[in-house]
Motif scaffolding. Structure first.
Motif, PDB file in Angstrom:
ATOM      1  N   LEU A   1      -7.912   2.091  -0.656  1.00 38.38           N
ATOM      2  CA  LEU A   1      -8.022   2.739   0.659  1.00 38.38           C
ATOM      3  C   LEU A   1      -9.195   2.174   1.460  1.00 38.38           C
ATOM      4  CD1 LEU A   1      -7.320   6.415  -0.459  1.00 38.38           C
ATOM      5  CD2 LEU A   1      -5.872   5.071   1.085  1.00 38.38           C
ATOM      6  N   CYS A   2     -10.322   1.953   0.784  1.00 37.59           N
ATOM      7  CA  CYS A   2     -11.494   1.412   1.481  1.00 37.59           C
ATOM      8  C   CYS A   2     -11.222   0.002   2.005  1.00 37.59           C
ATOM      9  CB  CYS A   2     -12.697   1.398   0.549  1.00 37.59           C
ATOM     10  SG  CYS A   2     -13.375   3.044   0.230  1.00 37.59           S
TER      11      CYS A   2
ATOM     12  N   ARG B   1       0.756   4.283  -2.813  1.00 36.72           N
ATOM     13  CA  ARG B   1       0.561   5.720  -2.548  1.00 36.72           C
ATOM     14  C   ARG B   1       1.694   6.541  -3.143  1.00 36.72           C
ATOM     15  NH1 ARG B   1      -2.789   5.969   2.556  1.00 36.72           N
ATOM     16  NH2 ARG B   1      -2.835   3.853   3.357  1.00 36.72           N
TER      17      ARG B   1
ATOM     18  N   VAL C   1     -11.984   7.399   5.427  1.00 37.72           N
ATOM     19  CA  VAL C   1     -11.906   8.871   5.493  1.00 37.72           C
ATOM     20  C   VAL C   1     -10.991   9.388   4.381  1.00 37.72           C
ATOM     21  CG1 VAL C   1     -11.239  10.841   6.889  1.00 37.72           C
ATOM     22  CG2 VAL C   1     -12.375   8.872   7.964  1.00 37.72           C
ATOM     23  N   GLU C   2      -9.825   8.726   4.220  1.00 33.80           N
ATOM     24  CA  GLU C   2      -8.896   9.127   3.152  1.00 33.80           C
ATOM     25  C   GLU C   2      -9.529   8.915   1.786  1.00 33.80           C
ATOM     26  OE1 GLU C   2      -5.865  10.585   3.218  1.00 33.80           O
ATOM     27  OE2 GLU C   2      -6.268  10.849   5.350  1.00 33.80           O
TER      28      GLU C   2
ATOM     29  N   ALA D   1      -8.434  -1.137   2.804  1.00 36.36           N
ATOM     30  CA  ALA D   1      -7.461  -1.029   3.891  1.00 36.36           C
ATOM     31  C   ALA D   1      -8.076  -0.395   5.127  1.00 36.36           C
ATOM     32  CB  ALA D   1      -6.259  -0.212   3.424  1.00 36.36           C
ATOM     33  N   GLY D   2      -9.377  -0.081   5.073  1.00 36.84           N
ATOM     34  CA  GLY D   2     -10.074   0.498   6.214  1.00 36.84           C
ATOM     35  C   GLY D   2      -9.886   1.994   6.354  1.00 36.84           C
ATOM     36  N   GLU D   3      -9.319   2.643   5.345  1.00 39.57           N
ATOM     37  CA  GLU D   3      -9.064   4.087   5.404  1.00 39.57           C
ATOM     38  C   GLU D   3     -10.139   4.819   4.601  1.00 39.57           C
ATOM     39  OE1 GLU D   3      -4.951   5.259   4.871  1.00 39.57           O
ATOM     40  OE2 GLU D   3      -4.338   3.146   5.000  1.00 39.57           O
TER      41      GLU D   3
ATOM     42  N   SER E   1       0.814  -1.217   0.000  1.00 41.93           N
ATOM     43  CA  SER E   1       0.000   0.000   0.000  1.00 41.93           C
ATOM     44  C   SER E   1       0.844   1.261   0.000  1.00 41.93           C
ATOM     45  CB  SER E   1      -0.943  -0.002   1.208  1.00 41.93           C
ATOM     46  OG  SER E   1      -0.204  -0.090   2.414  1.00 41.93           O
ATOM     47  N   GLU E   2       1.946   1.264   0.748  1.00 40.90           N
ATOM     48  CA  GLU E   2       2.783   2.462   0.821  1.00 40.90           C
ATOM     49  C   GLU E   2       3.395   2.795  -0.535  1.00 40.90           C
ATOM     50  OE1 GLU E   2       3.073   4.659   3.225  1.00 40.90           O
ATOM     51  OE2 GLU E   2       1.539   3.475   4.252  1.00 40.90           O
TER      52      GLU E   2
ATOM     53  N   SER F   1     -17.804   0.018   7.266  1.00 42.54           N
ATOM     54  CA  SER F   1     -17.841   0.793   8.519  1.00 42.54           C
ATOM     55  C   SER F   1     -19.267   0.967   9.036  1.00 42.54           C
ATOM     56  CB  SER F   1     -17.191   2.170   8.292  1.00 42.54           C
ATOM     57  OG  SER F   1     -17.925   2.897   7.328  1.00 42.54           O
TER      58      SER F   1
END
Length: 640
Positions: free
Chosen positions: A546-547, A521, A553-554, A549-551, A517-518, A584
């Motif tokens: 991102l979704c 990005r 908001v990002e 990965a549980g992110e 993932s890093e 979520s």
């Protein structure tokens, strides 16, 4: 410089003796070519190598007899010259005249012109030019007619510069260039895509030289303008010619060929209204449309998606007693192929045969493309077999469709067999062939075979393009070869290839799925530095990653960034974000996104539909949320 002084100069430079022999031989060959009159034959042959005075080297290393040396040197070998001409042309019509003229140059200029014209009419342009040069060396008089033929010859050979040289000679003699010769130069410029120079030449015909353009030169320029995408300029020129406001004079009679060319040009540029205007105009002026005109009109209508109008035009054509040709039928079959109407396309081909028109390879290729689009690979194969049974040789395009159809159904072994078959038949695959097969192999997990095929590109003298690299990077990522994909990606990036956003999207998607993932990005954030602008696919891949990965908001921030950058989200983008909010358990956000979709006029996909119902029906107060859902258009069944 005499041979003795030339030899002395060489000795002073202490060059090898063999150099002198080469220089002397080249000089003597030039002299033999230049000396054609009876007075010069003896001096030409007397300078020739003494080892074999009756032979001379010609192209290809062969030897030919020239003439006797000494006093008998004036007897030019007419029989040999006649045999040479006969061998090249298969006849003896004008060869004796040329031979006689080489012996006796004291002939009127009318004979020069007659011989030049005969050579031109038989397509022997280089010989005509060579004959003219020989006569010029003999200081034989020529006139503007001779130079006009010379212009035509240079034009036919694609030597525009020499053709303009002939124009300059005509002007220097005080004559105006011949209209036919200038028209040939005009055609040559158009064929080479030098349209600006062609327009300037067209203007000079009337303004500077006084030879007003006729329908041939006008039609040539119109054809050139349309071929280079300047149909609008051609249309304006046509309006001036028809209205009599053109600076080129009103003597041009626009014929059916001119109208058909212009109609075809404006149709291909998408100006159907203008094509219809021209079609009605030519009929009002008594110019009868022919099969080419109707075919161009039908093609334009089909390109514009006006199938009903195209059919009406076809029936009008039949009512007028004009027999459609293979081009007309191919246009209609191709249109049906785009609409995925395989049955109708096949019926039309049967009608074509009944009317006495034999389908060509393009007809069969269009029918194959039609069945490929509807997913009927067996019919694609049957059409291909039918094509070969009729004795029609398939082209690379035909094989590409067959290979593409096999790959679509994951019948890779048959695709590879077709690929080998085309090579055995002497057909050279193009980059589309290789890209199609590469994609099919990688979809089936045949990474080793794909790499081997990629290495064969050099054998076929092919250069991988951006599509090739994108297919390879995407295929490697999907086959869990992320390291190899990264190496290839950075290799082509370091070679300063002009990358597209598609290959970035592929590598970002592969990195997310490989758990890197890093790095995903990092590649995404480097897009602006690399001069790339993310498209809807790139954004969707990032939001999805991102979704998952549980992110969420990002992901929502990135979704908002899309709107700011002017990139409208797709159904897949909404689906990725809805998946994130479902994980979520944020039902209110899901409802908001659904309203956004409805406001954009989007249709709800099956995946989103199932996802939303699964999420809401789990809740006790599900009716409250269901009542908040917007209404969507009813989904129509997919037309395969």
């Amino acid at each position: 410089m005499s041979p003795s002084s030339s030899a002395a100069a060489i000795r002073r430079k202490k060059l090898p003796a063999c150099i002198f022999t080469v220089i002397k031989t080249q000089k003597q060959q030039q002299q033999v070519q230049m000396y054609c009159s009876t007075a010069q034959i003896a001096s030409a042959t007397s300078d020739y190598p003494k080892s074999n005075p009756r032979t001379a080297t010609i192209r290809g290393g062969r030897r030919r007899p020239t003439c006797s040396s000494g006093e008998g040197g004036a007897n030019f070998d007419i029989n040999y010259l006649q045999k040479t001409f006969n061998r090249r042309s298969g006849g003896a019509g004008i060869e004796s005249n040329v031979a006689k003229y080489c012996v006796d140059s004291r002939q009127p200029v009318s004979l020069v012109n007659s011989l030049l014209i005969d050579l031109f009419k038989t397509g022997r342009y280089e010989e005509a030019i060579g004959f003219y040069r020989k006569m010029s060396c003999n200081k034989v008089g020529t006139d503007s007619k001779s130079l006009s033929v010379l212009m035509n010859c240079y034009s036919k050979l694609g030597c525009v510069g020499y053709g303009f040289g002939a124009v300059g000679m005509v002007l220097k003699m005080g004559f105006a260039p011949n209209r036919i010769g200038v028209s040939c130069l005009l055609n040559c410029l158009c064929e080479e895509g030098r349209i600006n120079e062609a327009v300037m030449l067209f203007r000079k015909m009337k303004e500077a030289w006084g030879c007003a353009p006729d329908e041939v030169s006008y039609g040539t320029l119109v054809k050139g303008l349309c071929a280079t995408g300047n149909s609008e300029v051609a249309f304006k020129l046509h309006r001036q010619v028809v209205d009599g406001t053109s600076v080129f004079g009103g003597d041009v009679q626009v014929n059916c060929i001119c109208y058909s060319t212009l109609i075809d040009g404006v149709c291909k540029d998408g100006h159907w209204d203008r094509a219809n205007e021209l079609f009605l105009e030519m009929k009002s002026k008594g110019v009868e449309p022919n099969v080419v005109t109707y075919s161009s009109m039908i093609d334009g209508l089909c390109r514009g998606g006006k199938w009903d109008e195209a059919k009406a035009m076809f029936y009008e054509m039949l009512d007028q007693g004009i027999q459609p040709n293979v081009v007309t039928f191919n246009v209609l079959i191709n249109a049906l192929a785009k609409m995925r109407k395989g049955k109708e396309a096949k019926e039309l081909m049967d009608l074509m045969v009944k009317r006495g028109e034999e389908p060509n390879v393009r007809s069969y290729s269009s029918l194959m493309e039609c069945f490929y689009k509807v997913g009927d690979v067996d019919e694609v194969q049957n059409v291909f077999i039918s094509l070969e049974s009729k004795g029609i040789e398939p082209t690379v395009v035909t094989y590409n469709i067959l290979i593409k159809a096999y790959c679509k159904e994951c019948r890779i072994d048959e695709a590879i067999t077709a690929y080998k078959q085309m090579i055995e038949k002497g057909l050279k695959p193009n980059i589309v062939t290789v890209n199609t097969l590469l994609e099919g192999m990688l979809l089936k997990g045949m990474v080793t075979h794909a790499q081997k095929l990629k290495n064969e590109l050099e054998v076929h003298n092919l250069t991988p393009n951006m599509v090739t690299y994108t297919i390879l990077v995407d295929g490697l990522c999907k086959n869990n070869c992320i390291q190899e994909a990264l190496e290839l990606f950075f290799t082509i990036k370091n070679r300063r290839f002009r990358l597209g956003i598609e290959i970035y999207s592929c590598i970002i998607d592969g990195l997310w799925k490989a758990g890197k993932s890093e790095m995903a990005r990092k590649v995404f954030n480097s897009l602006s530095d690399d001069g790339m602008t993310p498209d809807v696919v790139t954004y969707t891949i990032m939001i999805d990653g991102l979704c998952k990965a549980g992110e969420v908001v990002e992901a929502e921030k990135l979704f908002a960034d899309m709107a700011k950058k002017g990139t409208p989200p797709s159904v897949h983008t909404f689906g990725a974000l809805i998946t994130g909010f479902r994980q979520s358990n944020d039902k209110q956000k899901v409802v908001e996104l659904l309203h956004m979709m409805a406001n954009r006029g989007m249709r709800l996909s099956d995946a989103i539909d199932d996802m939303v119902l699964t999420l809401l029906l789990k809740e006790e107060n599900c009716k409250e949320f269901i009542d908040q859902l917007p209404s969507f258009p009813v989904r129509e069944p997919m037309d395969y």
